[in-house]
Design a protein around this motif. Sequence first.
Motif, PDB file in Angstrom:
ATOM      1  N   HIS A 123       0.812  -1.211   0.000  1.00  0.00           N
ATOM      2  CA  HIS A 123       0.000   0.000   0.000  1.00  0.00           C
ATOM      3  C   HIS A 123       0.847   1.263   0.000  1.00  0.00           C
ATOM      4  O   HIS A 123       0.536   2.233  -0.690  1.00  0.00           O
ATOM      5  CB  HIS A 123      -0.939   0.018   1.213  1.00  0.00           C
ATOM      6  N   ALA A 124       1.891   1.269   0.791  1.00  0.00           N
ATOM      7  CA  ALA A 124       2.715   2.470   0.919  1.00  0.00           C
ATOM      8  C   ALA A 124       3.482   2.771  -0.367  1.00  0.00           C
ATOM      9  O   ALA A 124       3.614   3.932  -0.759  1.00  0.00           O
ATOM     10  CB  ALA A 124       3.692   2.308   2.082  1.00  0.00           C
ATOM     11  N   GLN A 125       3.957   1.730  -1.038  1.00  0.00           N
ATOM     12  CA  GLN A 125       4.721   1.890  -2.283  1.00  0.00           C
ATOM     13  C   GLN A 125       4.321   0.779  -3.262  1.00  0.00           C
ATOM     14  O   GLN A 125       4.970  -0.268  -3.317  1.00  0.00           O
ATOM     15  CB  GLN A 125       6.228   1.829  -2.002  1.00  0.00           C
ATOM     16  N   PRO A 126       3.256   1.004  -4.064  1.00  0.00           N
ATOM     17  CA  PRO A 126       2.797  -0.037  -4.985  1.00  0.00           C
ATOM     18  C   PRO A 126       3.838  -0.492  -5.995  1.00  0.00           C
ATOM     19  O   PRO A 126       3.728  -1.597  -6.528  1.00  0.00           O
ATOM     20  CB  PRO A 126       1.616   0.649  -5.691  1.00  0.00           C
ATOM     21  N   ASN A 127       4.864   0.342  -6.239  1.00  0.00           N
ATOM     22  CA  ASN A 127       5.925  -0.069  -7.166  1.00  0.00           C
ATOM     23  C   ASN A 127       6.972  -0.950  -6.500  1.00  0.00           C
ATOM     24  O   ASN A 127       7.939  -1.372  -7.130  1.00  0.00           O
ATOM     25  CB  ASN A 127       6.593   1.156  -7.790  1.00  0.00           C
ATOM     26  N   LYS A 128       6.772  -1.242  -5.216  1.00  0.00           N
ATOM     27  CA  LYS A 128       7.683  -2.127  -4.491  1.00  0.00           C
ATOM     28  C   LYS A 128       6.880  -3.229  -3.797  1.00  0.00           C
ATOM     29  O   LYS A 128       6.750  -3.248  -2.564  1.00  0.00           O
ATOM     30  CB  LYS A 128       8.505  -1.333  -3.470  1.00  0.00           C
ATOM     31  N   PRO A 129       6.328  -4.157  -4.569  1.00  0.00           N
ATOM     32  CA  PRO A 129       5.499  -5.221  -3.978  1.00  0.00           C
ATOM     33  C   PRO A 129       6.334  -6.246  -3.226  1.00  0.00           C
ATOM     34  O   PRO A 129       7.560  -6.305  -3.377  1.00  0.00           O
ATOM     35  CB  PRO A 129       4.850  -5.858  -5.217  1.00  0.00           C
ATOM     36  N   GLY A 130       5.659  -7.057  -2.413  1.00  0.00           N
ATOM     37  CA  GLY A 130       6.330  -8.152  -1.736  1.00  0.00           C
ATOM     38  C   GLY A 130       6.635  -9.267  -2.727  1.00  0.00           C
ATOM     39  O   GLY A 130       5.792  -9.635  -3.549  1.00  0.00           O
ATOM     40  N   LEU A 131       7.852  -9.814  -2.660  1.00  0.00           N
ATOM     41  CA  LEU A 131       8.297 -10.830  -3.621  1.00  0.00           C
ATOM     42  C   LEU A 131       8.640 -12.140  -2.929  1.00  0.00           C
ATOM     43  O   LEU A 131       9.054 -12.157  -1.768  1.00  0.00           O
ATOM     44  CB  LEU A 131       9.523 -10.334  -4.393  1.00  0.00           C
ATOM     45  N   ARG A 132       8.478 -13.206  -3.670  1.00  0.00           N
ATOM     46  CA  ARG A 132       8.974 -14.526  -3.281  1.00  0.00           C
ATOM     47  C   ARG A 132      10.146 -14.838  -4.206  1.00  0.00           C
ATOM     48  O   ARG A 132       9.949 -15.095  -5.405  1.00  0.00           O
ATOM     49  CB  ARG A 132       7.876 -15.574  -3.412  1.00  0.00           C
ATOM     50  N   ILE A 133      11.346 -14.792  -3.697  1.00  0.00           N
ATOM     51  CA  ILE A 133      12.535 -15.021  -4.523  1.00  0.00           C
ATOM     52  C   ILE A 133      12.708 -16.528  -4.732  1.00  0.00           C
ATOM     53  O   ILE A 133      12.728 -17.310  -3.778  1.00  0.00           O
ATOM     54  CB  ILE A 133      13.796 -14.441  -3.861  1.00  0.00           C
ATOM     55  N   PHE A 134      12.852 -16.921  -6.010  1.00  0.00           N
ATOM     56  CA  PHE A 134      12.995 -18.345  -6.321  1.00  0.00           C
ATOM     57  C   PHE A 134      14.232 -18.651  -7.159  1.00  0.00           C
ATOM     58  O   PHE A 134      14.552 -19.820  -7.399  1.00  0.00           O
ATOM     59  CB  PHE A 134      11.749 -18.865  -7.050  1.00  0.00           C
ATOM     60  N   GLU A 135      14.973 -17.610  -7.596  1.00  0.00           N
ATOM     61  CA  GLU A 135      16.129 -17.853  -8.462  1.00  0.00           C
ATOM     62  C   GLU A 135      17.217 -16.828  -8.189  1.00  0.00           C
ATOM     63  O   GLU A 135      16.948 -15.628  -8.070  1.00  0.00           O
ATOM     64  CB  GLU A 135      15.698 -17.793  -9.929  1.00  0.00           C
ATOM     65  N   GLU A 136      18.437 -17.296  -8.066  1.00  0.00           N
ATOM     66  CA  GLU A 136      19.609 -16.437  -7.930  1.00  0.00           C
ATOM     67  C   GLU A 136      20.698 -16.945  -8.861  1.00  0.00           C
ATOM     68  O   GLU A 136      20.910 -18.159  -8.962  1.00  0.00           O
ATOM     69  CB  GLU A 136      20.132 -16.423  -6.482  1.00  0.00           C
ATOM     70  N   ASP A 137      21.358 -16.019  -9.546  1.00  0.00           N
ATOM     71  CA  ASP A 137      22.423 -16.390 -10.487  1.00  0.00           C
ATOM     72  C   ASP A 137      21.946 -17.428 -11.498  1.00  0.00           C
ATOM     73  O   ASP A 137      22.670 -18.379 -11.840  1.00  0.00           O
ATOM     74  CB  ASP A 137      23.650 -16.916  -9.734  1.00  0.00           C
ATOM     75  N   ASN A 138      20.698 -17.247 -11.948  1.00  0.00           N
ATOM     76  CA  ASN A 138      20.082 -18.149 -12.933  1.00  0.00           C
ATOM     77  C   ASN A 138      19.970 -19.584 -12.448  1.00  0.00           C
ATOM     78  O   ASN A 138      19.865 -20.525 -13.256  1.00  0.00           O
ATOM     79  CB  ASN A 138      20.849 -18.103 -14.269  1.00  0.00           C
ATOM     80  N   GLN A 139      19.973 -19.757 -11.133  1.00  0.00           N
ATOM     81  CA  GLN A 139      19.828 -21.085 -10.554  1.00  0.00           C
ATOM     82  C   GLN A 139      18.601 -21.102  -9.644  1.00  0.00           C
ATOM     83  O   GLN A 139      18.433 -20.220  -8.788  1.00  0.00           O
ATOM     84  CB  GLN A 139      21.063 -21.462  -9.729  1.00  0.00           C
ATOM     85  N   LEU A 140      17.742 -22.109  -9.829  1.00  0.00           N
ATOM     86  CA  LEU A 140      16.578 -22.241  -8.970  1.00  0.00           C
ATOM     87  C   LEU A 140      17.020 -22.556  -7.549  1.00  0.00           C
ATOM     88  O   LEU A 140      17.931 -23.368  -7.338  1.00  0.00           O
ATOM     89  CB  LEU A 140      15.656 -23.357  -9.476  1.00  0.00           C
ATOM     90  N   LEU A 141      16.401 -21.894  -6.609  1.00  0.00           N
ATOM     91  CA  LEU A 141      16.729 -22.150  -5.208  1.00  0.00           C
ATOM     92  C   LEU A 141      16.001 -23.393  -4.708  1.00  0.00           C
ATOM     93  O   LEU A 141      14.883 -23.685  -5.148  1.00  0.00           O
ATOM     94  CB  LEU A 141      16.328 -20.943  -4.357  1.00  0.00           C
ATOM     95  N   LYS A 142      16.621 -24.090  -3.779  1.00  0.00           N
ATOM     96  CA  LYS A 142      15.970 -25.265  -3.196  1.00  0.00           C
ATOM     97  C   LYS A 142      14.794 -24.851  -2.333  1.00  0.00           C
ATOM     98  O   LYS A 142      13.811 -25.589  -2.188  1.00  0.00           O
ATOM     99  CB  LYS A 142      16.975 -26.078  -2.372  1.00  0.00           C
TER     100      LYS A 142
END
Length: 365
Positions: free
Chosen positions: A322-341
Amino acid sequence: MRLISTKSLKPGMVIGRTIWNDSGRPLLQDGVQITDRIIGRLVQLNIHYVYIEDTISKDIDVQETVPLQVRHKAIQQIQDSFNSIKRATREKNITYCLDENSKQFVSIINDLMDYIFESKEIVTVLSDAFIYDEYIYQHSLQVTIYSISIARELGYNAEEIRQIGIGAMLHDVGKMLIPFEILNKPGRLTSEEFDTMKLHARYGFDLLRNLHTISLLSAHCAFQHHERLDGSGYPRGLVDFEIHPYAKIIAVADVFDAVTSNRVYRNKMLPSQGMEIIKEGMGTLYDERVVRAFEKVIAIYTNGSVVLLSDGRRGIVYKQNHAQPNKPGLRIFEEDNQLLKATYEYQLEDDVEIVKVELDYVLSE
């Protein structure tokens, strides 16, 4: 569930959200496994995005501000009313018809205001959830939802918001007097055809201004929604101080919905792209206060959207901010083009930003 472009669908994926036709019947039910035949049908229907269920998007919910059933009922009422107006135009009793239908419009606006005022979420409109043959009815509803939300953010009172809502719902009523072959032409309009199309703003004002049941201010919304601050708009080339504040609201809502909806002559943009179009015209075409208010109330990154971050990570939007719609909550699933466990939740910080929405992302497992 996750939003994915139709062109990136693969057989075996599972539909996460039902798609409905304009009669309120399901075209494609959630839980159905996708086949090549289904993909072909979606392409044929000009559906660009669908929701699927997969491991990275498990338990991510996608809710529209106005429930689908309510939205469908409203669009049907708009369609029935506009069609009766079109018939009345031929039968020369349009004033009586508009007065009768105005009661229906007010009822729709009141219902929408109730949902929008009660909602604790910023505005999300999923235009691919229903498939309509005629763009104008869905467009009229979506512009109304956006306009009411902007007006509320700007601090207008309930009666003012009601007038703005009616003006938004009827802003394109003058198109009922535009020849069908121009209104639905699949290619670019000629200069003569465009001149005819531009008449819809004046036609709409003429239809509405003498009604006892609709405010003259609402009528001016139809008249001025294509005017622009720098005088480049139509039909009168008004400049900033000459344009009514209500019309300035509807101008932003109208353009945003136009560019983020499928049209007969081009494909839709993503909400984030549509907002960039609006912001590019801020201060020259569109009122800055209106644009800033719109930024605060609209979901630029829809839940279920895969995004690429400036630090190279990939995530999927799981909640709005609500405070910053351009900064939504994310679920990170990939780093360095590698899927996270294991995925993890992340709130965007000032030194990290979304650089791209990747609705063509295909999960490799």
